[in-house]
Write an enzyme that holds these catalytic residues in place. Structure first.
Site, PDB file in Angstrom:
ATOM      1  N   GLY A  53       0.774  -1.483  -0.196  1.00 15.53           N
ATOM      2  CA  GLY A  53       0.044  -0.386   0.170  1.00 15.53           C
ATOM      3  C   GLY A  53       0.714   1.426   0.099  1.00 15.53           C
ATOM      4  O   GLY A  53       0.680   2.208   0.502  1.00 15.53           O
ATOM      5  N   LEU A  54       1.770   1.208  -0.657  1.00 15.86           N
ATOM      6  CA  LEU A  54       2.958   2.532  -1.195  1.00 15.86           C
ATOM      7  C   LEU A  54       2.861   3.145   0.407  1.00 15.86           C
ATOM      8  O   LEU A  54       3.187   4.359   0.503  1.00 15.86           O
ATOM      9  CB  LEU A  54       2.048   3.574  -1.363  1.00 15.86           C
ATOM     10  CG  LEU A  54       2.201   2.817  -3.751  1.00 15.86           C
ATOM     11  CD1 LEU A  54       1.074   4.015  -3.982  1.00 15.86           C
ATOM     12  CD2 LEU A  54       3.667   2.292  -3.879  1.00 15.86           C
ATOM     13  N   CYS A 107      -0.633   3.168  -9.844  1.00 18.68           N
ATOM     14  CA  CYS A 107      -1.275   2.763  -8.587  1.00 18.68           C
ATOM     15  C   CYS A 107      -2.670   3.966  -8.663  1.00 18.68           C
ATOM     16  O   CYS A 107      -3.228   4.079  -9.949  1.00 18.68           O
ATOM     17  CB  CYS A 107       0.008   3.750  -8.081  1.00 18.68           C
ATOM     18  SG  CYS A 107      -0.501   5.353  -8.535  1.00 18.68           S
TER      19      CYS A 107
HETATM   20  C1  LIG Z   1       7.461  -5.596  -1.995  1.00 21.87           C
HETATM   21  C2  LIG Z   1       7.119  -5.265  -3.095  1.00 21.87           C
HETATM   22  C3  LIG Z   1       6.669  -3.708  -2.971  1.00 21.87           C
HETATM   23  C4  LIG Z   1       7.354  -2.797  -4.394  1.00 21.87           C
HETATM   24  N1  LIG Z   1       6.762  -1.955  -4.234  1.00 21.87           N
HETATM   25  C5  LIG Z   1       6.618  -1.304  -4.880  1.00 21.87           C
HETATM   26  C6  LIG Z   1       6.183   0.327  -5.010  1.00 21.87           C
HETATM   27  O1  LIG Z   1       6.545   0.907  -4.460  1.00 21.87           O
HETATM   28  N2  LIG Z   1       6.641   1.074  -6.518  1.00 21.87           N
HETATM   29  C7  LIG Z   1       6.821   0.428  -7.591  1.00 21.87           C
HETATM   30  O2  LIG Z   1       6.455   1.209  -8.505  1.00 21.87           O
HETATM   31  N3  LIG Z   1       6.687  -1.080  -7.828  1.00 21.87           N
HETATM   32  C8  LIG Z   1       7.009  -1.469  -6.548  1.00 21.87           C
HETATM   33  N4  LIG Z   1       6.770  -2.994  -6.595  1.00 21.87           N
HETATM   34  C9  LIG Z   1       7.016  -3.559  -8.416  1.00 21.87           C
HETATM   35  C10 LIG Z   1       7.952  -3.380  -8.453  1.00 21.87           C
HETATM   36  O3  LIG Z   1       8.948  -2.683  -8.213  1.00 21.87           O
HETATM   37  C11 LIG Z   1       8.687  -4.974  -9.781  1.00 21.87           C
HETATM   38  O4  LIG Z   1       8.019  -4.217 -10.530  1.00 21.87           O
HETATM   39  C12 LIG Z   1       7.466  -6.159  -8.989  1.00 21.87           C
HETATM   40  O5  LIG Z   1       8.053  -6.590  -8.233  1.00 21.87           O
HETATM   41  C13 LIG Z   1       8.910  -7.260 -10.272  1.00 21.87           C
HETATM   42  O6  LIG Z   1       9.742  -7.664 -10.383  1.00 21.87           O
HETATM   43  P1  LIG Z   1      10.418  -8.686  -9.674  1.00 21.87           P
HETATM   44  O7  LIG Z   1       9.698  -9.723  -9.563  1.00 21.87           O
HETATM   45  O8  LIG Z   1      11.944  -8.630  -9.349  1.00 21.87           O
HETATM   46  O9  LIG Z   1      10.729  -8.740  -8.212  1.00 21.87           O
HETATM   47  C14 LIG Z   1       7.147  -3.537  -5.609  1.00 21.87           C
HETATM   48  C15 LIG Z   1       6.988  -5.479  -5.547  1.00 21.87           C
HETATM   49  C16 LIG Z   1       7.262  -6.311  -4.120  1.00 21.87           C
HETATM   50  C17 LIG Z   1       7.085  -7.227  -4.130  1.00 21.87           C
END
Ligand SMILES: Cc1cc2nc3c(=O)[nH]c(=O)nc-3n(C[C@H](O)[C@H](O)[C@H](O)COP(=O)(O)O)c2cc1C
Ligand SMILES: Cc1cc2nc3c(=O)[nH]c(=O)nc-3n(C[C@H](O)[C@H](O)[C@H](O)COP(=O)(O)OP(=O)(O)OC[C@H]3O[C@@H](n4cnc5c(N)ncnc54)[C@H](O)[C@@H]3O)c2cc1C
Ligand code: FES
Lengths: 319, 291
Positions: free
Chosen positions: A72-73, A133
């Site tokens: 939830g940011l 978002c």
């Molecule tokens: C715990 C968690 C928090 C995340 N928070 C954000 C965020 O604040 N802003 C955002 O753009 N993406 C957020 N993401 C998404 C990641 O940046 C990424 O796009 C997504 O997890 C896919 O990549 P990955 O499989 O390498 O994790 C979050 C992902 C996870 C798992």
């Protein structure tokens, strides 16, 4: 050793590997495991205007080769980011890709207005607009699910970020036609695209027979989504090659755990790669993926990383 | 780069049954040297290509900075799911991928005051090391160990060596007093004139430990257990509402700002039925009509 430099618009980075937003906090924690300045760029946790508490817990559920999250940011807001986090990253010599968001299109603009006045601003190599978002003004519908909302946000962010600093729009794969959203973002002046954010999912707790996450739905990430990320990058870069979209750099993200995973995104058209969930398994994952990607490029005998970007399009067998 | 934490591929050197639990000893150079009671380690499960990506967290039971094999760490594991079953099935000489030590340790009193240490189930694991550390500083230490049944108690014999006295409770009466740790805790605090109560165990127990301690004029320091995806402070999954010195409640990361918190600072009112709400008065709580 191959030349690993990559270009994101006018910005050149010494290598193409970054952290993924929200998977690396704002650097201090990972800096205990490797110097954050080793990476091509450090992508910060999405920051909004005001402090946010985020959602109730449980906020996570492990899934096969991945996880759901519903953070939830949560964050302290742009003021603290500008005073504490960004200057610290600048002191470390990190190149920073700052992820910003807002509950309304105008809030994105306010966040950027404050950001550019931070003493750490010179370390910023780009702004990533996290348009995956919810839009408060549009019944919580995610901006990046609607071309009109996407375009509005990107236009505002582009207008407030100094010319010469790239703006990336981060897209969700949870849409019927990701090329249409990419087109809206690039049409509004985005320098490039970051793909992909998480995919929406639900896990049911089979003991309690209720959703495991307190917030019910969460975003799926991790190795399970790598093929979806490769597909999204592929579709958008194919449209660019076909002249249906303006040519623009793409940052690939989703499921990268190894250098070979990163190479898939690069060969599909990504000029840079972010490492997210894999960091929870291996705190040095972004640094390790960089070393492994370099080894992959060498193994294939390329002199320049840039020559591999999108190469799979050229090697696709004719139908 | 080590800011008090390392990642090492260690080696399992011993695994033995302890009632319902498994007691693992792992050679993990660098971890033991840095660790303090109350800190934990995050262990990878399933091997390098595991589909279980997230590390599993365990309190440090004991550490030995330098033994025959190099520094070792001990953990006590309750096999409840895929990851803990994988760990408890490991054999000596198998590699174990360790990140640690993590989190904040139990704060130690400046004066040699009497202390009571309360452990529920495997939650007692970190308390013996803590008891010895406190006694070295001149504190009188008594332990209260509770569990559902006798096989789920951990360390009663060890406790008799580490502390000045051990009190046992079980829900079913199979060992010690029938009932909960909170049933006997008040009497122990009064008799020992304890000013600090340390607790580790299920959240419901930590809440009642905090209440009993407060009722008898003692400060509670409790080690909480929240679901953690990273254990190192980067994901924000492990948060719980805690009131700061400024009187304001924030959703704080239990892996870096905890796992040990002052019991009276935790917003127990927000915890119910396995879900932790964001209190309405928390910093950045959702406001009507959006954030
Ligand atoms: C715990 C968690 C928090 C995340 N928070 C954000 C965020 O604040 N802003 C955002 O753009 N993406 C957020 N993401 C998404 C990641 O940046 C990424 O796009 C997504 O997890 C896919 O990549 P990955 O499989 O390498 O994790 C979050 C992902 C996870 C798992
Ligand atoms: C700081 C801390 C210290 C801990 N100390 C100990 C200890 O000394 N001994 C011990 O046996 N256990 C301890 N636990 C709990 C232990 O981490 C979980 O039992 C374990 O992660 C379960 O993994 P699993 O794969 O067997 O279960 P699964 O249910 O399959 O796990 C699925 C996911 O949920 C998470 N999870 C499940 N149960 C818990 C839980 N109770 N707490 C946190 N995360 C959970 C897992 O990490 C994993 O990501 C501790 C937890 C924390 C946070
Ligand atoms: S477990 Fe990731 S921040 Fe605490």
């Amino acid at each position: 050793m191959a030349d690993m430099t990559t270009a994101l618009g006018a910005t050149r980075l010494p290598n193409p590997v970054m952290t993924a937003s929200g998977c690396a906090a704002n650097g201090k924690e990972l800096h205990r495991f490797f110097p954050v300045s080793d990476l091509g760029a450090f992508t910060t946790k999405t920051v909004m205007r005001d402090p946010r508490s985020g959602r109730p817990t449980p906020r996570m559920a492990e899934t096969d080769s991945g996880m759901l999250n519903s953070i939830g940011l949560q964050g302290p807001g742009i003021e603290t980011f500008c005073v504490d986090d960004l200057p610290w990253l600048a002191t470390q010599g990190a190149r920073v890709l700052v992820s910003v968001a807002g509950g309304t299109a105008e809030e994105f603009g306010e966040v950027v207005d404050r950001l550019v006045t931070s003493p750490g601003w010179p370390a910023v190599v780009g702004v990533e607009a996290n348009i995956s978002c919810p839009n408060v003004a549009n019944r919580g519908l995610v901006f990046a699910c609607d071309p009109v909302s996407s375009e509005r946000v990107v236009r505002i962010v582009r207008g407030r970020v100094p010319a010469g600093t790239p703006v990336f729009a981060k897209l969700t794969p949870d849409v019927t036609d990701v090329v249409a959203i990419a087109s809206a973002a690039l049409g509004a002046g985005a320098t490039g695209l970051t793909m992909i954010n998480t995919l929406l999912g639900v896990v049911v707790d089979t003991d309690r027979l209720r959703p495991r996450l307190a917030g019910v739905t969460g975003g799926l990430s991790g190795p399970a989504i790598l093929p979806v990320a490769v597909r999204a990058v592929w579709q958008v870069t194919a449209a660019m090659r076909a002249g249906l979209l303006p040519r623009a750099p793409v940052i690939g993200v989703g499921g990268v755990r190894t250098g070979a995973d990163a190479l898939q995104l690069v060969a599909a058209g990504a000029s840079a790669v972010q490492v997210g969930t894999a960091t929870f398994n291996d705190p040095s994952a972004p640094r390790r993926v960089l070393a492994e990607l370099e080894a992959e490029i060498d193994r294939h005998g390329f002199d320049r990383f840039a020559d591999v970007v999108g190469i799979a399009h050229e090697r696709t067998a004719a139908p | 780069m080590s800011g008090g934490v390392v990642r090492v591929t260690g080696e399992l050197i011993a695994v033995r049954r302890a009632g319902a639990y498994h007691h693992l000893t792992v050679v993990a150079p660098g971890v033991a040297e840095l660790a303090h009671p109350g800190q934990f380690v995050a262990l990878a499960v399933g091997g390098p290509t595991s589909a279980n990506l997230l590390r599993r967290c365990f309190s440090l039971h004991r550490v030995k900075p330098s033994g025959t094999y190099g520094g070792t760490v001990d953990v006590v594991v309750s096999a409840v799911g895929a990851g803990t079953r994988w760990l408890t099935a490991l054999r000596p000489h198998d590699p174990v991928d360790v990140v640690g030590p993590l989190g904040r340790a139990f704060p130690l009193p400046a004066e040699p005051v009497p202390c009571v240490l309360v452990g529920g189930g495997y939650g007692s694991a970190p308390l013996f090391w803590l008891a010895e550390t406190l006694r070295e500083r001149g504190c009188h230490v008594e332990l209260v160990l509770g569990a559902a049944s006798e096989d789920r108690l951990f360390g009663v014999v060890e406790g008799r060596r580490s502390a000045d006295a051990v009190h046992v409770t079980t829900d079913d009466g199979s060992a010690g007093t029938k009932g909960w740790v909170s049933d006997v805790l008040g009497e122990v605090i009064e008799r020992t004139k304890a000013s600090v109560v340390y607790g580790c165990g299920p959240m419901a127990m930590l809440r009642s430990v905090t209440e009993v301690a407060a009722a008898h004029g003692a400060v509670a320091q409790v080690a909480v257990e929240e679901s953690m995806a990273c254990g190192i402070g980067v994901c924000m999954t492990c948060v719980l509402p805690v009131t700061g010195a400024d009187g304001r409640t924030r959703m704080v990361r239990s892996c870096v700002e905890g796992p040990v918190f002052r019991g009276d600072r935790v917003r127990w009112d927000a915890l119910d039925g396995g879900i932790t709400r964001v209190p309405d008065d928390a910093v950045g709580a959702p406001r009507p009509g959006g954030h």
